[in-house]
Design a protein around this motif. Structure first.
Motif, PDB file in Angstrom:
ATOM      1  N   SER A  94      20.015 -29.824  25.623  1.00  0.00           N
ATOM      2  CA  SER A  94      18.779 -30.572  25.431  1.00  0.00           C
ATOM      3  C   SER A  94      17.576 -29.699  25.754  1.00  0.00           C
ATOM      4  CB  SER A  94      18.776 -31.827  26.319  1.00  0.00           C
ATOM      5  OG  SER A  94      19.847 -32.679  25.985  1.00  0.00           O
ATOM      6  N   GLY A  95      17.691 -28.877  26.796  1.00  0.00           N
ATOM      7  CA  GLY A  95      16.612 -27.961  27.145  1.00  0.00           C
ATOM      8  C   GLY A  95      16.445 -26.878  26.093  1.00  0.00           C
ATOM      9  N   ASN A  98      14.310 -27.450  23.139  1.00  0.00           N
ATOM     10  CA  ASN A  98      12.858 -27.376  23.313  1.00  0.00           C
ATOM     11  C   ASN A  98      12.370 -25.981  23.724  1.00  0.00           C
ATOM     12  OD1 ASN A  98      11.917 -30.346  23.133  1.00  0.00           O
ATOM     13  ND2 ASN A  98      13.650 -30.448  24.531  1.00  0.00           N
ATOM     14  N   ALA A 157       1.717 -31.227  29.934  1.00  0.00           N
ATOM     15  CA  ALA A 157       3.072 -31.698  29.631  1.00  0.00           C
ATOM     16  C   ALA A 157       3.357 -31.439  28.152  1.00  0.00           C
ATOM     17  CB  ALA A 157       3.191 -33.185  29.935  1.00  0.00           C
ATOM     18  N   SER A 158       4.412 -30.688  27.869  1.00  0.00           N
ATOM     19  CA  SER A 158       4.756 -30.342  26.493  1.00  0.00           C
ATOM     20  C   SER A 158       6.268 -30.322  26.339  1.00  0.00           C
ATOM     21  CB  SER A 158       4.177 -28.963  26.128  1.00  0.00           C
ATOM     22  OG  SER A 158       4.774 -27.964  26.946  1.00  0.00           O
ATOM     23  N   ASN A 159       6.727 -30.080  25.117  1.00  0.00           N
ATOM     24  CA  ASN A 159       8.166 -29.972  24.875  1.00  0.00           C
ATOM     25  C   ASN A 159       8.768 -28.820  25.667  1.00  0.00           C
ATOM     26  OD1 ASN A 159       8.219 -32.135  23.146  1.00  0.00           O
ATOM     27  ND2 ASN A 159       8.051 -30.916  21.290  1.00  0.00           N
ATOM     28  N   GLU A 160       8.005 -27.729  25.768  1.00  0.00           N
ATOM     29  CA  GLU A 160       8.502 -26.578  26.522  1.00  0.00           C
ATOM     30  C   GLU A 160       8.631 -26.919  28.002  1.00  0.00           C
ATOM     31  OE1 GLU A 160       7.880 -21.748  26.792  1.00  0.00           O
ATOM     32  OE2 GLU A 160       6.135 -23.005  26.418  1.00  0.00           O
ATOM     33  N   THR A 161       7.668 -27.666  28.537  1.00  0.00           N
ATOM     34  CA  THR A 161       7.748 -28.100  29.931  1.00  0.00           C
ATOM     35  C   THR A 161       9.003 -28.928  30.160  1.00  0.00           C
ATOM     36  OG1 THR A 161       5.331 -28.196  30.038  1.00  0.00           O
ATOM     37  CG2 THR A 161       6.541 -29.303  31.791  1.00  0.00           C
ATOM     38  N   LEU A 162       9.255 -29.860  29.234  1.00  0.00           N
ATOM     39  CA  LEU A 162      10.464 -30.688  29.323  1.00  0.00           C
ATOM     40  C   LEU A 162      11.711 -29.817  29.254  1.00  0.00           C
ATOM     41  CD1 LEU A 162      11.893 -33.448  29.336  1.00  0.00           C
ATOM     42  CD2 LEU A 162      11.657 -33.481  26.841  1.00  0.00           C
ATOM     43  N   ILE A 165      12.323 -28.046  32.583  1.00  0.00           N
ATOM     44  CA  ILE A 165      12.829 -28.999  33.584  1.00  0.00           C
ATOM     45  C   ILE A 165      14.308 -29.303  33.343  1.00  0.00           C
ATOM     46  CG2 ILE A 165      12.651 -31.371  34.441  1.00  0.00           C
ATOM     47  CD1 ILE A 165       9.621 -31.182  33.866  1.00  0.00           C
ATOM     48  N   LEU A 166      14.669 -29.512  32.073  1.00  0.00           N
ATOM     49  CA  LEU A 166      16.057 -29.835  31.735  1.00  0.00           C
ATOM     50  C   LEU A 166      16.999 -28.674  32.079  1.00  0.00           C
ATOM     51  CD1 LEU A 166      15.553 -31.656  28.309  1.00  0.00           C
ATOM     52  CD2 LEU A 166      16.351 -32.687  30.447  1.00  0.00           C
TER      53      LEU A 166
END
Length: 323
Positions: A94-95, A98, A157-162, A165-166
């Motif tokens: 999932s990470g 992104n 907060a962006s897709n890359e940030t997510l 984190i993942l």
């Protein structure tokens, strides 16, 4: 206690094989994520691995006994190992969805570092001086790797940030799996543990997967899917066999080069198939950060060897002085 064979060259080549396979893996997964969901890729890999390892164990009469599961401690440890690795696979994928393959593979180097911290907290292992130095190099390397994007990752907060984190959570869950497996090795072999995890993963992910794209894959996509499936079995097999011949710390030090293999592989693939993958553009500071991550991870793994070497030298010196 398990004794290594001392076949250094074989141990090194097996560890290098694992590093190469794990280094190339995120590139293949990145391409497959364009046609499959994360659940589907994980289900296919687990099912393939469960069948392969199950047949291998069955032919040797070494399928794991579930009787031991009646012991509460073993059941809890197995549950942690299963949930930990299952979460690791799905969180990492999932990470990766992104992030670039290079970023994901560099970040996942936190996993062995977190396993070391877990060993210190849970098993009361001692944190050596060189391990502290290695940890500082690892963290510094990660900060340098993200030098251009660090502020935006934190503030926006962006897709890359997510994705970041993942992958960090994927590293945490892998550390939990590894620490649980370390204790389970008293009751099961590494292959038996992996078979039970693969089997449980197949049951968990097949119901929530979509296998429709299988009928629409190109030859390249089929090849990449087969590679990912074989990678699951071969890489972990080579890793386990490397530990049979060579010290764990030295095997871990070789595996530390995995992010560099990913970065180089991504650029090679992009040069050959420019439409297949776009490599991440790294500045000099990001390259330096990636190298520091590798050095920090390797130093953390090799620190116990340094201590043993110094102790052996001290003992030899004392023996010479006595003589």
């Amino acid at each position: 206690m398990h004794q290594i064979t001392g076949k250094t060259l074989i141990g090194f080549l097996l560890a290098l094989t694992t590093a190469v396979l794990w280094g190339v893996l995120p590139i293949a997964l990145k391409v497959l994520l364009e046609v499959f969901t994360t659940n589907t890729i994980t289900a296919i890999r687990f099912l393939f691995a469960a069948l392969m390892v199950g047949v291998w164990l069955g032919l040797r009469g070494k399928l794991p006994s579930l009787v031991l599961m009646k012991q509460r401690k073993i059941f809890i440890l197995m549950a942690i190992a299963v949930v930990g690795l299952l979460l690791n696979y799905i969180l990492y994928l999932s990470g990766l969805n992104n992030l670039t393959a290079e970023t994901a593979q560099t970040l996942i180097q936190l996993a062995p570092f977190l396993m070391m911290l877990g060993g210190i907290i849970i098993f009361k292992e001692r944190l050596l001086l060189w391990q502290r130095v290695g940890a500082m190099l690892l963290v510094s390397g990660l900060l340098l790797f993200f030098n251009e994007r660090l502020l935006s990752l934190i503030v926006q907060a962006s897709n890359e940030t997510l994705g970041v984190i993942l992958v960090i959570f994927a590293a945490i869950t892998w550390a939990a799996y590894a620490l649980a497996q370390k204790q389970l090795l008293v009751s099961y072999s590494s292959k038996q543990i992996m078979y039970l995890i693969y089997f449980a993963g197949s049951i968990a992910f097949i119901p929530v997967s979509d296998f429709t794209p299988l009928g629409q894959l190109s030859v390249l996509q089929w090849s990449l899917l087969l590679f990912c499936c074989l990678n699951t079995v071969v890489a972990y097999g080579a890793f386990a066999e490397a530990l049979h011949h060579w010290e764990a710390s030295k095997v871990s030090a070789v595996l530390a080069i995995t992010p560099l293999i990913t970065i180089l592989s991504a650029n090679v693939v992009a040069a050959i198939w420019p439409t297949l993958l776009v490599p991440q553009q790294l500045n000099i500071w990001s390259w330096l950060g990636a190298i520091l991550v590798v050095m920090g991870s390797a130093l953390t793994a090799l620190a116990p060897q340094f201590v043993q070497y110094r102790e052996a030298r001290r003992v030899r010196k004392l023996q010479r002085d006595v003589l």
